[in-house]
Design an enzyme around this catalytic site. Structure first.
Site, short mmCIF file in Angstrom:
data_model
loop_
_atom_site.label_atom_id
_atom_site.label_comp_id
_atom_site.label_asym_id
_atom_site.label_seq_id
_atom_site.Cartn_x
_atom_site.Cartn_y
_atom_site.Cartn_z
N HIS A 181 -3.83 13.92 0.16
CA HIS A 181 -4.06 13.08 1.34
C HIS A 181 -2.91 13.21 2.34
O HIS A 181 -3.14 13.43 3.53
CB HIS A 181 -4.23 11.62 0.92
N GLU A 210 -10.60 3.88 3.20
CA GLU A 210 -9.67 4.65 2.39
C GLU A 210 -9.97 4.35 0.93
O GLU A 210 -9.94 3.18 0.51
CB GLU A 210 -8.21 4.29 2.72
N THR A 214 -9.07 -5.78 3.60
CA THR A 214 -8.92 -4.86 2.47
C THR A 214 -9.86 -5.38 1.39
O THR A 214 -9.77 -6.55 1.02
CB THR A 214 -7.47 -4.88 1.93
N GLU A 234 -9.06 3.96 -2.66
CA GLU A 234 -7.80 3.73 -3.36
C GLU A 234 -8.04 3.00 -4.68
O GLU A 234 -9.10 2.41 -4.90
CB GLU A 234 -6.84 2.89 -2.50
N ARG A 261 -8.35 3.87 12.91
CA ARG A 261 -7.50 5.04 13.19
C ARG A 261 -6.98 5.10 14.62
O ARG A 261 -5.84 5.54 14.86
CB ARG A 261 -8.27 6.33 12.89
N ASP A 270 -9.19 0.32 1.58
CA ASP A 270 -8.20 -0.07 2.59
C ASP A 270 -8.75 0.33 3.97
O ASP A 270 -8.40 1.37 4.52
CB ASP A 270 -6.87 0.63 2.29
N GLN A 313 -4.31 2.50 14.96
CA GLN A 313 -3.16 2.95 14.16
C GLN A 313 -2.33 3.98 14.91
O GLN A 313 -1.10 3.92 14.94
CB GLN A 313 -3.69 3.55 12.84
N ASP A 328 0.85 -1.18 0.00
CA ASP A 328 0.00 0.00 0.00
C ASP A 328 0.88 1.24 0.00
O ASP A 328 1.74 1.38 0.87
CB ASP A 328 -0.92 0.00 1.23
N LYS A 380 -4.51 -2.11 10.02
CA LYS A 380 -4.78 -2.26 8.58
C LYS A 380 -4.92 -3.71 8.16
O LYS A 380 -5.25 -3.98 7.02
CB LYS A 380 -3.61 -1.65 7.79
N GLU A 424 -10.38 12.57 6.95
CA GLU A 424 -10.22 13.87 6.31
C GLU A 424 -11.56 14.58 6.09
O GLU A 424 -11.67 15.79 6.28
CB GLU A 424 -9.53 13.70 4.95
#
Ligand code: MN
Length: 438
Positions: free
Chosen positions: A146, A212, A270, A214, A250, A246, A253, A139, A266, A383
């Site tokens: 971002h 996420e 996925t 992607e 948070r 993904d 993380q 990844d 993570k 975000e």
């Protein structure tokens, strides 16, 4: 232009000629399916055309007697890996044959109702499976918008990008065992967190679960160990693209990522879309990789393939359990375009292999969260809601800072221009289930 991309091509299947359709005759994405109601059904390789799936395991031996042995070897299979192994020459041959059979003027399949009834499956009768047995998953972190947003939220707004960011495509090696196909439910993970006001870490269900947005690419034949892939040859190793969600925890993380990067935050899931769109199909949508006057020159091994970004529209929609109960359609929460990525996939592949690391058929490489320059184009809840400070309000009045149990996340992607056929990636969706034991 590549013959199979000719905008003038039409298919004898009417639904494939609809300009809103993701899968016209110029797309021809490949996937793995079984027939609904057959359990356990035989897995086979199909191509999406309009609202149908063409079963290559049946049609190939009948229409390609000259290459009959390729049928079972490539298409009566559980994954695309045997085809990925063969490389560009076979990919192009297969794509040309399929394109020819489906053209309006081509009678071989069009005028053979018996064969058509055996090899053409309505899409809602096809159960899609993971298209690839993914060996290794990487990844990246290649969207400047971002990386800037994350840097502003968690570090220094004046120096949002770390010093290495414009010099190399930052990435990490991910987990391939938990890559799942679109439609697979996702259990909220449990893990360790360290809330800011707590004296000691705690354990429990993730509270800040995120998506996420992607785009991933899947490789064919790679390089020998010790031999880097040249940036200008990197596209020869890429078969096609999928959408990637993904999923990210948070809070987990934040506590665990120092100093070695993402780990359990993570590794729980996925999701990828089931149809792999060949990069040939997106060739008319290739655009230059953006560079500004302030962007530093790059090392020689990354200085190439500057026309390998893709003009690809991306969207994320969200539907809560309550919205679903009330019959309210998913609402868009972000829209952006893949063309703005600072590092493209050829540069990513060149960077990963510059050490001599070997790429293998069926590897998955994800772009990193794709965000745009405006608030409505951000590619994660982190975000969009700016670390929880700007909650989203759903049509039911419910608020979201991160994902709740029962939420469904749907990502779609397509390229479109007035003079070109629409090339869609389909969708990747997943619904959050409550944490095991919660
Ligand atoms: Mn990611």
């Amino acid at each position: 232009m590549i013959e199979t991309n000719d905008p003038g091509l039409r298919c004898w299947l009417d639904d494939a000629n609809d300009s809103a359709c993701d899968f016209p005759i110029q797309n021809l994405p490949l996937g793995v399916f079984t027939l609904r109601g057959q359990s356990p059904g035989a897995h086979r390789i199909g191509v999406a055309i309009g609202q149908h799936v063409l079963d290559l395991s049946i049609v190939w031996p009948e229409l390609c007697p000259d290459l009959a042995d390729l049928g079972p070897a490539l298409f009566a299979q559980h994954s695309l890996n045997p085809l990925l192994n063969r490389g560009r020459k076979t990919w192009t041959l297969v794509r040309h044959r399929i394109s020819r059979w489906l053209r309006e003027s081509s009678p071989a399949l069009r005028d053979n109702p018996d064969l058509r009834s055996r090899c053409l499956v309505p899409m809602d009768q096809a159960v899609m499976h993971l298209p690839v047995e993914v060996g290794d998953y990487t990844d990246f972190y290649s969207s400047k918008e971002h990386a800037t947003n994350v840097g502003m939220m968690f570090r220094d707004p004046a120096n949002a990008l770390l010093p290495n960011w414009k010099h190399l495509p930052v990435g990490y090696h991910g987990r391939s065992s938990s890559i799942v196909v679109s439609g697979t439910d996702i259990h909220r993970p449990c893990g360790q967190t360290n809330p800011e006001d707590a004296p000691t870490p705690t354990f429990g269900p993730c509270r800040l679960l995120d998506f996420e947005l992607e785009v991933g690419f899947i490789t064919g034949p790679g390089n020998a160990l010790g031999r880097p892939i040249d940036v200008n040859q990197a596209h020869e190793h890429i078969f096609g693209l999928v959408l990637v969600n993904d999923w990210s925890a948070r809070d987990i993380q934040k506590w665990e990522y120092v100093p070695l990067g993402p780990f359990t935050a993570k590794n729980f899931a996925t999701s990828i879309s089931p149809w792999v769109v060949p990069i040939e199909a997106l060739d008319p949508y290739r655009v230059r990789t953006p560079r500004g006057p302030d962007d530093p020159p790059v090392q020689k091994y990354l200085d190439g393939a500057w026309d390998w970004n893709f003009d690809l529209n991306l969207e994320v929609r969200l539907q809560s359990a309550k919205m679903r109960e009330q019959g309210i359609a998913p609402v868009p929460v972000t829209r952006n375009n893949f063309s703005l990525m600072y590092w493209n996939m050829c540069q990513q592949l060149a960077h990963q292999t510059i050490t001599g690391c070997n790429v293998r058929p069926g590897d998955l490489y994800a772009s990193g969260t794709v965000s745009g320059p405006t608030p409505d184009s951000r590619g994660s809840m982190l975000e969009i809601c700016w670390k929880g400070t700007q909650p989203l309000t759903l049509p039911t009045g419910e608020q979201r800072r991160f994902l709740a149990d029962g939420d469904t996340v749907i990502m779609t992607g397509h390229s479109a221009r007035p003079d070109l056929p629409r090339i869609g990636l389909g969708e990747v969706r997943g619904t959050i289930l409550r944490a095991p034991g919660a």
